[in-house]
Motif scaffolding. Structure first.
Motif, PDB file in Angstrom:
ATOM      1  N   ILE A  50       3.174 -13.780  -2.784  1.00  0.00           N
ATOM      2  CA  ILE A  50       3.949 -13.336  -3.966  1.00  0.00           C
ATOM      3  C   ILE A  50       4.533 -11.937  -3.761  1.00  0.00           C
ATOM      4  O   ILE A  50       4.981 -11.311  -4.709  1.00  0.00           O
ATOM      5  N   ARG A  51       4.525 -11.463  -2.516  1.00  0.00           N
ATOM      6  CA  ARG A  51       4.987 -10.097  -2.242  1.00  0.00           C
ATOM      7  C   ARG A  51       6.407  -9.859  -2.751  1.00  0.00           C
ATOM      8  O   ARG A  51       6.697  -8.821  -3.365  1.00  0.00           O
ATOM      9  N   GLU A  52       7.306 -10.805  -2.497  1.00  0.00           N
ATOM     10  CA  GLU A  52       8.690 -10.610  -2.932  1.00  0.00           C
ATOM     11  C   GLU A  52       8.786 -10.487  -4.447  1.00  0.00           C
ATOM     12  O   GLU A  52       9.504  -9.625  -4.967  1.00  0.00           O
ATOM     13  N   ASP A  53       8.058 -11.342  -5.183  1.00  0.00           N
ATOM     14  CA  ASP A  53       8.060 -11.260  -6.646  1.00  0.00           C
ATOM     15  C   ASP A  53       7.516  -9.917  -7.115  1.00  0.00           C
ATOM     16  O   ASP A  53       8.021  -9.327  -8.078  1.00  0.00           O
ATOM     17  N   LEU A  54       6.472  -9.427  -6.445  1.00  0.00           N
ATOM     18  CA  LEU A  54       5.878  -8.144  -6.833  1.00  0.00           C
ATOM     19  C   LEU A  54       6.863  -6.996  -6.619  1.00  0.00           C
ATOM     20  O   LEU A  54       6.920  -6.055  -7.419  1.00  0.00           O
ATOM     21  N   ILE A  55       7.649  -7.077  -5.545  1.00  0.00           N
ATOM     22  CA  ILE A  55       8.669  -6.050  -5.296  1.00  0.00           C
ATOM     23  C   ILE A  55       9.742  -6.106  -6.377  1.00  0.00           C
ATOM     24  O   ILE A  55      10.198  -5.066  -6.886  1.00  0.00           O
ATOM     25  N   TYR A  56      10.154  -7.311  -6.764  1.00  0.00           N
ATOM     26  CA  TYR A  56      11.108  -7.445  -7.868  1.00  0.00           C
ATOM     27  C   TYR A  56      10.538  -6.799  -9.140  1.00  0.00           C
ATOM     28  O   TYR A  56      11.245  -6.076  -9.855  1.00  0.00           O
ATOM     29  N   PHE A  57       9.267  -7.052  -9.416  1.00  0.00           N
ATOM     30  CA  PHE A  57       8.636  -6.510 -10.613  1.00  0.00           C
ATOM     31  C   PHE A  57       8.557  -4.983 -10.550  1.00  0.00           C
ATOM     32  O   PHE A  57       8.784  -4.291 -11.554  1.00  0.00           O
ATOM     33  N   LYS A  58       8.282  -4.444  -9.390  1.00  0.00           N
ATOM     34  CA  LYS A  58       8.226  -2.986  -9.205  1.00  0.00           C
ATOM     35  C   LYS A  58       9.556  -2.337  -9.597  1.00  0.00           C
ATOM     36  O   LYS A  58       9.591  -1.385 -10.387  1.00  0.00           O
ATOM     37  N   TYR A  59      10.647  -2.866  -9.066  1.00  0.00           N
ATOM     38  CA  TYR A  59      11.941  -2.258  -9.356  1.00  0.00           C
ATOM     39  C   TYR A  59      12.432  -2.613 -10.761  1.00  0.00           C
ATOM     40  O   TYR A  59      13.239  -1.884 -11.342  1.00  0.00           O
ATOM     41  N   ASP A  60      11.942  -3.708 -11.303  1.00  0.00           N
ATOM     42  CA  ASP A  60      12.216  -4.052 -12.697  1.00  0.00           C
ATOM     43  C   ASP A  60      11.663  -2.960 -13.605  1.00  0.00           C
ATOM     44  O   ASP A  60      12.335  -2.502 -14.533  1.00  0.00           O
ATOM     45  N   ILE A  61      10.437  -2.521 -13.344  1.00  0.00           N
ATOM     46  CA  ILE A  61       9.814  -1.464 -14.136  1.00  0.00           C
ATOM     47  C   ILE A  61      10.623  -0.176 -14.019  1.00  0.00           C
ATOM     48  O   ILE A  61      10.903   0.498 -15.020  1.00  0.00           O
ATOM     49  N   ILE A  62      11.006   0.174 -12.796  1.00  0.00           N
ATOM     50  CA  ILE A  62      11.762   1.412 -12.583  1.00  0.00           C
ATOM     51  C   ILE A  62      13.119   1.343 -13.289  1.00  0.00           C
ATOM     52  O   ILE A  62      13.536   2.298 -13.963  1.00  0.00           O
ATOM     53  N   TYR A  63      13.793   0.214 -13.167  1.00  0.00           N
ATOM     54  CA  TYR A  63      15.122   0.047 -13.767  1.00  0.00           C
ATOM     55  C   TYR A  63      15.077   0.112 -15.289  1.00  0.00           C
ATOM     56  O   TYR A  63      15.997   0.626 -15.932  1.00  0.00           O
TER      57      TYR A  63
END
Length: 274
Positions: free
Chosen positions: A134-147
């Motif tokens: 799920i690494r890719e999804d977690l990276i999406y979530f990380k930048y979702d929070i920042i955005y």
């Protein structure tokens, strides 16, 4: 061009740039030249966004009303790259911080503290081989929070040291009687909503199932960390049900234990300001 159209144009470009950061980090390019160049482009665009919002002819209340009429719901708890209305959601959250009262200021600080704890989870998990699926999804979530959180975005763009983060929302509660109602909505209500979402998820074969459960668990633990003893008493039966009920899928219980262990590992990375 209407101010709303101008702002949304900027938000859409920012969304594309954040998605570029997602792709670069997934490809192992985090911290390299292209990555930092993209961060610099984001920084310049946020300055333009700020100038647009500071124009004397902008009525924040009217603008927020227009924006809220455009928002639609999303089931997956990641917006960036998954939700067509992500620029609208970002603008709505930004306006909350601009035109809010003391209660909104506290809610804003509470959300920032939650996001900081979520990022601690993600920093621990993203390069952990156990979560490779799920690494890719977690990276999406990380930048979702920042955005979507301009406080977190500010830390990110200005390279603030986040090794040890201060949780500041508690300092705003002392002279704010309404804080208990805000806590009920954001902390207690948020935990209850995450539990409901977990229990209503039946598509165990979905490629995003592990991501969905992991994020909901992170949300629960981040809010529990900010709850008072009285607030914890209101939600612990629901939370314990996830572990104790025979009706809850073993994959959910397994993820619960994983997030419990991670929370123990990361909780030394944040502290409550005095």
């Amino acid at each position: 061009m209407k101010i709303l159209d101008e702002l949304l144009h900027v938000e859409e470009i920012l969304e594309d740039l954040y998605l570029m950061l997602v792709r670069l980090e997934i490809a192992g390019q985090y911290g390299r030249e292209d990555y930092y160049q993209t961060v610099q482009e984001i920084l310049e665009l946020t300055k333009k966004e700020g100038l647009l919002l500071m124009q004397p002819n902008v009525c924040y209340v009217d603008l927020k009303r227009e924006v809220q009429n455009l928002i639609t719901a999303s089931f997956l708890p990641i917006h960036l790259g998954f939700h067509t209305k992500t620029p609208i959601i970002r603008l709505n959250k930004t306006l909350d911080g601009i035109c809010g009262d003391a209660g909104m200021e506290y809610a804003d600080a509470l959300s920032y503290d939650i996001d900081q704890i979520l990022l601690k989870f993600l920093n621990y998990m993203i390069d952990n081989p156990y979560y490779h699926d799920i690494r890719e999804d977690l990276i999406y979530f990380k930048y979702d929070i920042i955005y979507l959180d301009y406080h977190v975005e500010n830390d990110f763009l200005l390279h603030q040291n986040t090794q040890k983060v201060s949780l500041n929302s508690r300092t705003l509660k002392e002279n704010l009687p309404s804080s208990k109602y805000i806590d009920q909505a954001i902390l207690v209500g948020g935990i209850e909503e995450s539990v409901k979402r977990i229990l209503s998820t039946f598509d165990l074969q979905s490629s995003h199932f592990h991501t969905f459960i992991a994020i909901q668990m992170m949300e629960i633990f981040a809010r529990m960390a900010l709850c008072s003893e009285d607030e914890l008493a209101l939600v612990m039966d629901d939370v314990n049900y996830l572990m104790e009920s025979r009706e809850v899928d073993f994959k959910v219980k397994e993820t619960f234990l994983e997030m419990t262990d991670i929370f123990k590992q990361i909780q030394g990375g944040f502290y409550f300001s005095r």
